[in-house]
Enzyme design. Structure first.
Site, mmCIF file in Angstrom:
data_model
loop_
_atom_site.group_PDB
_atom_site.id
_atom_site.type_symbol
_atom_site.label_atom_id
_atom_site.label_comp_id
_atom_site.label_asym_id
_atom_site.label_seq_id
_atom_site.Cartn_x
_atom_site.Cartn_y
_atom_site.Cartn_z
ATOM 1 N N HIS A 42 10.137 17.161 17.299
ATOM 2 C CA HIS A 42 9.020 17.334 18.247
ATOM 3 C C HIS A 42 9.326 18.329 19.378
ATOM 4 O O HIS A 42 9.245 18.031 20.560
ATOM 5 C CB HIS A 42 8.415 16.017 18.719
ATOM 6 C CG HIS A 42 9.277 15.016 19.449
ATOM 7 N ND1 HIS A 42 10.151 15.346 20.433
ATOM 8 C CD2 HIS A 42 9.310 13.667 19.361
ATOM 9 C CE1 HIS A 42 10.704 14.249 20.915
ATOM 10 N NE2 HIS A 42 10.214 13.222 20.269
ATOM 11 N N HIS A 96 12.126 0.150 17.705
ATOM 12 C CA HIS A 96 11.378 1.267 18.320
ATOM 13 C C HIS A 96 10.316 1.742 17.339
ATOM 14 O O HIS A 96 10.597 1.906 16.155
ATOM 15 C CB HIS A 96 12.376 2.389 18.650
ATOM 16 C CG HIS A 96 11.804 3.605 19.279
ATOM 17 N ND1 HIS A 96 10.621 3.634 19.975
ATOM 18 C CD2 HIS A 96 12.286 4.888 19.331
ATOM 19 C CE1 HIS A 96 10.400 4.862 20.425
ATOM 20 N NE2 HIS A 96 11.391 5.633 20.048
ATOM 21 N N GLU A 98 8.629 4.680 17.214
ATOM 22 C CA GLU A 98 8.448 6.097 16.871
ATOM 23 C C GLU A 98 8.706 6.287 15.372
ATOM 24 O O GLU A 98 9.542 5.609 14.776
ATOM 25 C CB GLU A 98 9.360 7.001 17.718
ATOM 26 C CG GLU A 98 8.948 8.459 17.602
ATOM 27 C CD GLU A 98 9.507 9.373 18.705
ATOM 28 O OE1 GLU A 98 10.374 8.944 19.481
ATOM 29 O OE2 GLU A 98 9.050 10.531 18.762
ATOM 30 N N ASP A 100 10.175 8.245 13.406
ATOM 31 C CA ASP A 100 11.469 8.502 12.763
ATOM 32 C C ASP A 100 12.168 7.183 12.421
ATOM 33 O O ASP A 100 13.112 7.168 11.632
ATOM 34 C CB ASP A 100 12.373 9.408 13.613
ATOM 35 C CG ASP A 100 12.438 9.029 15.072
ATOM 36 O OD1 ASP A 100 11.494 8.413 15.588
ATOM 37 O OD2 ASP A 100 13.444 9.364 15.732
ATOM 38 N N HIS A 162 13.450 4.948 24.311
ATOM 39 C CA HIS A 162 12.820 6.164 24.708
ATOM 40 C C HIS A 162 11.311 6.043 24.956
ATOM 41 O O HIS A 162 10.700 6.913 25.562
ATOM 42 C CB HIS A 162 13.135 7.165 23.588
ATOM 43 C CG HIS A 162 12.305 8.346 23.377
ATOM 44 N ND1 HIS A 162 11.793 8.757 22.168
ATOM 45 C CD2 HIS A 162 11.902 9.270 24.266
ATOM 46 C CE1 HIS A 162 11.133 9.856 22.290
ATOM 47 N NE2 HIS A 162 11.157 10.211 23.542
ATOM 48 N N ASP A 181 17.417 4.735 20.214
ATOM 49 C CA ASP A 181 17.591 6.148 20.584
ATOM 50 C C ASP A 181 18.743 6.360 21.570
ATOM 51 O O ASP A 181 19.352 7.442 21.590
ATOM 52 C CB ASP A 181 16.301 6.683 21.226
ATOM 53 C CG ASP A 181 15.245 7.059 20.195
ATOM 54 O OD1 ASP A 181 15.590 7.243 19.019
ATOM 55 O OD2 ASP A 181 14.066 7.160 20.577
ATOM 56 N N TYR A 209 20.960 15.886 23.434
ATOM 57 C CA TYR A 209 20.046 14.780 23.132
ATOM 58 C C TYR A 209 19.590 14.095 24.426
ATOM 59 O O TYR A 209 18.401 13.839 24.632
ATOM 60 C CB TYR A 209 20.756 13.773 22.210
ATOM 61 C CG TYR A 209 19.854 12.662 21.742
ATOM 62 C CD1 TYR A 209 19.121 12.784 20.569
ATOM 63 C CD2 TYR A 209 19.714 11.499 22.480
ATOM 64 C CE1 TYR A 209 18.281 11.782 20.149
ATOM 65 C CE2 TYR A 209 18.874 10.495 22.074
ATOM 66 C CZ TYR A 209 18.162 10.630 20.897
ATOM 67 O OH TYR A 209 17.322 9.634 20.498
ATOM 68 N N HIS A 242 20.454 7.544 15.855
ATOM 69 C CA HIS A 242 20.664 8.947 15.483
ATOM 70 C C HIS A 242 22.138 9.292 15.681
ATOM 71 O O HIS A 242 22.721 8.979 16.720
ATOM 72 C CB HIS A 242 19.854 9.894 16.368
ATOM 73 C CG HIS A 242 18.365 9.714 16.258
ATOM 74 N ND1 HIS A 242 17.657 10.054 15.132
ATOM 75 C CD2 HIS A 242 17.459 9.228 17.145
ATOM 76 C CE1 HIS A 242 16.368 9.794 15.330
ATOM 77 N NE2 HIS A 242 16.223 9.287 16.536
HETATM 78 FE FE1 FEO Z 1 12.126 7.825 20.028
HETATM 79 FE FE2 FEO Z 1 14.393 8.347 17.468
HETATM 80 O O1 FEO Z 1 12.715 8.005 18.247
#
Ligand code: FEO
Length: 419
Positions: A42, A96, A98, A100, A162, A181, A209, A242
């Site tokens: 993004h 989370h 989101e 991903d 996040h 995250d 990051y 991640h």
């Molecule tokens: Fe806020 Fe890895 O997504």
């Protein structure tokens, strides 16, 4: 949740694909995905790819922590299948919403048919707002201890780290904190643990990051770091969603987060510029000379070759920001507008700043830069410096003097912070 567990062709494919789980503890396995190909997250340039980490906990009622981006469902299922049949998963915890981490959640639920799925209250709403499936998801509150067979999983609300829905979960006994995250990085690697990766690379990617994902929420990061010791968790591993997993060196990432979130000024001064016919470039180089003469450490970033996400990383640990751009068609040069819009959203605090630029017939860019700097709550040192067409020797001396003044104010601010 439906009661009858199904098998599927996808599941069969997964079983034979060769992707393996990686053991973290006696009961916890990494079952995520390495995305070697990701180059844009993004708007954040991810030149080293990423991973989407999901975790499987074995027990009398196996638990899956998070899922992966939608196209990678099969890879996650394959890794799960290398340990247990996915249909044995009794619970899914979504830390989370989101995509991903939830892109493959609906299909995983369909395949696995768990007894229960858990998310935070905001997570339940966000998952519904993404997928519109009316999934039956249970709310996990801050401090809850979920009794999942013989697994005890504590859930911790971490709003805005996040997203509003974000939470951590912690497995008692194994000492693994699933931090979603937070403490992560976009780094594809065959290595699953941070102690297998060069520290300079870890620092660079963790900083990038942090700057691009968590910097706006630095006060919340400070609050979390202050609260962690009082939670009485015996954390042996931090397993983010991640990048690699932290083990044996947790102090390192906690220290980095402490430093980045404090946003104290350093001698580093970022000179960010764009140019049409080299005039603003000449001013930028003169400002940088003045900064160095004044005792600051200038880092010159030409937007023709520096991505916005690298600008964010450079600003993360800076104390001053000098921004220069030409005026084009009565407006700020568009590439600078892009980067300043991005930086404004990332809300780096505690900067001292100046604006400068060349113009032909109107010269609005410098004022527009200043409005961005004001929105970032930077201390703007003095009225922006603008030069018509090409700077002469006098103008370049003025730009150099601007750099010296910026350095002097920066050093004052550092002194004020340490007194
Ligand atoms: Fe806020 Fe890895 O997504």
């Amino acid at each position: 949740m439906p009661t009858k567990k199904l098998d599927s062709i996808e599941h069969e494919e997964a079983r034979h694909s060769g992707f393996e789980a990686v053991k973290l503890t006696d009961r916890v396995y990494w079952v995520g995905v390495v995305d070697w190909e990701l180059r844009d997250f993004h708007g954040y340039q991810t030149l080293r790819g990423s991973t989407y980490n999901a975790y499987l906990i074995l027990g009398s009622k196996p638990v899956l922590i998070d899922t992966v981006k939608a196209p990678y469902l099969t890879q996650m299922m394959a890794r799960i299948s290398s340990v247990i049949a996915p249909s044995k998963i009794a619970y899914i915890v979504s830390n989370h919403a989101e995509m991903d981490h939830t892109g493959s959640l609906p299909r995983t639920i369909e395949l696995v048919q768990p007894e229960k799925v858990f998310a935070s209250a905001q997570g339940v709403k966000a998952i519904e707002a993404h997928f519109h499936l009316g999934l039956d998801i249970e709310i996990a509150k801050n401090g809850d201890v979920l009794e999942l067979g013989d697994i005890r999983l504590k859930t911790l609300e971490t709003k805005m780290l996040h997203w509003p829905d974000s939470m951590f979960s912690y497995i008692e006994g194994d000492g693994v904190l699933f931090s979603n995250d937070a403490f992560g990085m976009h780094l594809a690697s065959a290595a699953r643990f941070t102690d297998q990766i060069d520290e300079a690379l870890l620092y660079e990617e963790a900083a990038k990051y942090y700057a691009n994902i968590l910097m706006p929420f630095s006060k919340l990061v400070q609050a979390l770091l202050a609260k962690l010791p009082s939670l009485d968790l015996d954390i042996e591993m931090i397993a983010p969603d991640h990048g690699p997993i932290w083990r044996g060196n947790l102090d390192k990432i906690l220290h980095w987060y402490g430093t980045w979130s404090a946003q104290r000024p350093t001698k580093k001064a970022v000179v960010l510029y764009d140019t049409m016919w080299q005039s603003t470039r000449k001013l930028a180089l003169a400002v940088a000379e003045g900064l160095a003469e004044g005792g600051a450490d200038p880092h010159v970033l030409p937007l023709s070759g520096v991505h916005r996400s690298d600008v964010a990383m450079q600003v993360l640990d800076a104390g001053a920001l000098a921004v220069g751009a030409p005026t084009m068609n009565n407006n700020l040069f568009p590439r600078m507008a892009d980067v300043l819009t991005y930086l404004k959203g990332l809300r780096r605090q505690n900067l001292v700043a100046v604006a400068f630029g060349s113009y032909g017939w109107s010269g609005e860019a410098v004022k527009q830069i200043e409005s961005y700097l004001e929105a970032m709550k930077a201390e703007i040192l003095e009225d922006g410096f603008k030069v018509q067409y090409v700077p002469d020797a006098h103008a370049l001396n003025q730009a150099r003097e601007l750099g010296r003044k910026l350095a002097a104010r920066l050093l004052e601010r550092i002194k004020e912070e340490t007194e």
